[in-house]
Design an enzyme around this catalytic site. Structure first.
Site, PDB file in Angstrom:
ATOM      1  N   PRO A  42       0.817  -1.229   0.000  1.00 49.76           N
ATOM      2  CA  PRO A  42       0.000   0.000   0.000  1.00 49.76           C
ATOM      3  C   PRO A  42       0.842   1.266   0.000  1.00 49.76           C
ATOM      4  CG  PRO A  42      -0.794  -1.572   1.635  1.00 49.76           C
ATOM      5  CD  PRO A  42       0.510  -2.092   1.131  1.00 49.76           C
ATOM      6  N   GLU A  43       0.459   2.210  -0.852  1.00 49.68           N
ATOM      7  CA  GLU A  43       1.102   3.519  -0.900  1.00 49.68           C
ATOM      8  C   GLU A  43       0.055   4.566  -0.482  1.00 49.68           C
ATOM      9  OE1 GLU A  43       3.177   4.106  -4.644  1.00 49.68           O
ATOM     10  OE2 GLU A  43       3.433   1.966  -4.923  1.00 49.68           O
ATOM     11  N   LYS A  74       2.572   6.915   4.899  1.00 57.33           N
ATOM     12  CA  LYS A  74       1.859   5.653   4.722  1.00 57.33           C
ATOM     13  C   LYS A  74       1.293   5.143   6.047  1.00 57.33           C
ATOM     14  CE  LYS A  74       5.020   4.510   0.933  1.00 57.33           C
ATOM     15  NZ  LYS A  74       6.121   3.618   0.499  1.00 57.33           N
ATOM     16  N   ARG A  77       1.283 -11.388   5.827  1.00 62.09           N
ATOM     17  CA  ARG A  77       2.741 -11.421   5.910  1.00 62.09           C
ATOM     18  C   ARG A  77       3.282 -10.989   7.273  1.00 62.09           C
ATOM     19  NH1 ARG A  77       5.322 -11.345   0.891  1.00 62.09           N
ATOM     20  NH2 ARG A  77       7.181 -11.623   2.134  1.00 62.09           N
ATOM     21  N   ARG A  95      14.325  -2.263  -6.561  1.00 66.97           N
ATOM     22  CA  ARG A  95      12.903  -2.231  -6.865  1.00 66.97           C
ATOM     23  C   ARG A  95      12.696  -2.366  -8.363  1.00 66.97           C
ATOM     24  NH1 ARG A  95      10.129   0.015  -2.677  1.00 66.97           N
ATOM     25  NH2 ARG A  95       8.446  -1.224  -3.551  1.00 66.97           N
TER      26      ARG A  95
END
Ligand SMILES: [Zn+2]
Length: 276
Positions: free
Chosen positions: A2-3, A60, A113, A263
């Protein structure tokens, strides 16, 4: 992962359900690291009787101010999400913590996770969290001039700078790639080589990309859900991210993927010219 848009949507949909609700102090923990190994009784003692007075987002982080002066904050990391359910509803197998409310519901944190984290912050701790982050992309104090100055201050590549939460808050891998694609800037271009004009265009593109994503409830690639359990739809609008091998919408060249700062990074090799 999520951003900004996904966290905004998660915070909004959580706030919509529990603003005005009061924690009863019960905390059921199945994965103690989610609350930093603080004993459930200790965490619950701090929460008991506190009413949620609204919702915010910082970078975030989901930020819920409480009536007792403390602030409930949560970072979803990779797979975290909230659900607000009646207390007698069965637990999810991937549920890590549940916080009781006086109205018979529970705020549940589900996180496959297990990297998500929830904390209760005092006012000084909240100020520290705030100070650890750069400006919000929509903050009016972030002007083309200050943004250009930020980029001028470092020779690191622009993709890495966009991901640096101390430079600008909330942008992650997806929206960095999408923003750079929009303004035809190569992800490996050193930040201090962007002209004032290009820096201004990039800031506008960041805002446009994020605004559209917020309107679409964020992006759901695999796991992301808002606090009602709904998926986002912004992934349908990606122009670069995840489109390796597919034609660029402007020139038809196949989108390429490289690795920048560990990335995966997507760009059009024709529109986004490599730096010399
Ligand atoms: Zn292109």
């Amino acid at each position: 992962m999520p951003e900004l848009p996904e966290v905004e949507q998660a915070a909004r949909t959580l706030g919509a359900q529990i603003s005005g609700a009061t924690f009863d102090g019960t905390v059921r923990v199945s994965w103690s690291r989610t609350i930093h190994d603080i004993p459930a009784d200790t965490f619950g003692g701090l929460l008991a009787g506190a009413t949620v007075t609204g919702w915010q987002r910082r970078a975030k982080w989901i930020v819920l101010p409480l009536s007792n002066g403390m602030t409930f904050v949560a970072h979803l990391r990779m797979t975290g999400r909230f659900a607000v359910l009646p207390r007698d509803e069965a637990d999810d197998a991937q549920q890590r913590v549940a916080f009781g409310l006086t109205d018979g519901r529970e705020v549940r944190f589900i996180d496959q996770r297990k990297f998500g984290r929830i904390r209760l912050l005092s006012a000084p701790e909240l100020a520290t969290l705030d100070a650890d982050h750069g400006p919000e992309p929509f903050d009016p104090s972030l002007t083309p001039a200050t943004w250009h100055a930020t980029l001028q201050s470092t020779s690191r590549v622009i993709k890495t700078v966009l991901l640096d939460q101390s430079r600008i808050a909330g942008i992650g891998n997806i929206y960095a790639d999408e923003s750079l694609y929009r303004v035809s800037v190569h992800p490996l271009k050193p930040a201090n080589t962007l002209s004032k004009k290009k820096a201004t265009e990039l800031l506008a593109a960041i805002r446009a990309v994020l605004r559209q994503a917020i309107e679409n409830g964020g992006s759901t690639l695999r796991d992301y859900r808002d606090s009602y359990g709904a998926k986002g739809t912004q992934q349908d609008n990606f122009q670069a991210y995840g489109r390796t091998g597919q034609p660029c919408g402007r020139c038809g060249t196949a989108i390429e993927k490289i690795t920048v700062g560990q990335r995966g990074t997507h760009f059009c090799p024709y529109c986004q010219k490599a730096p010399r």
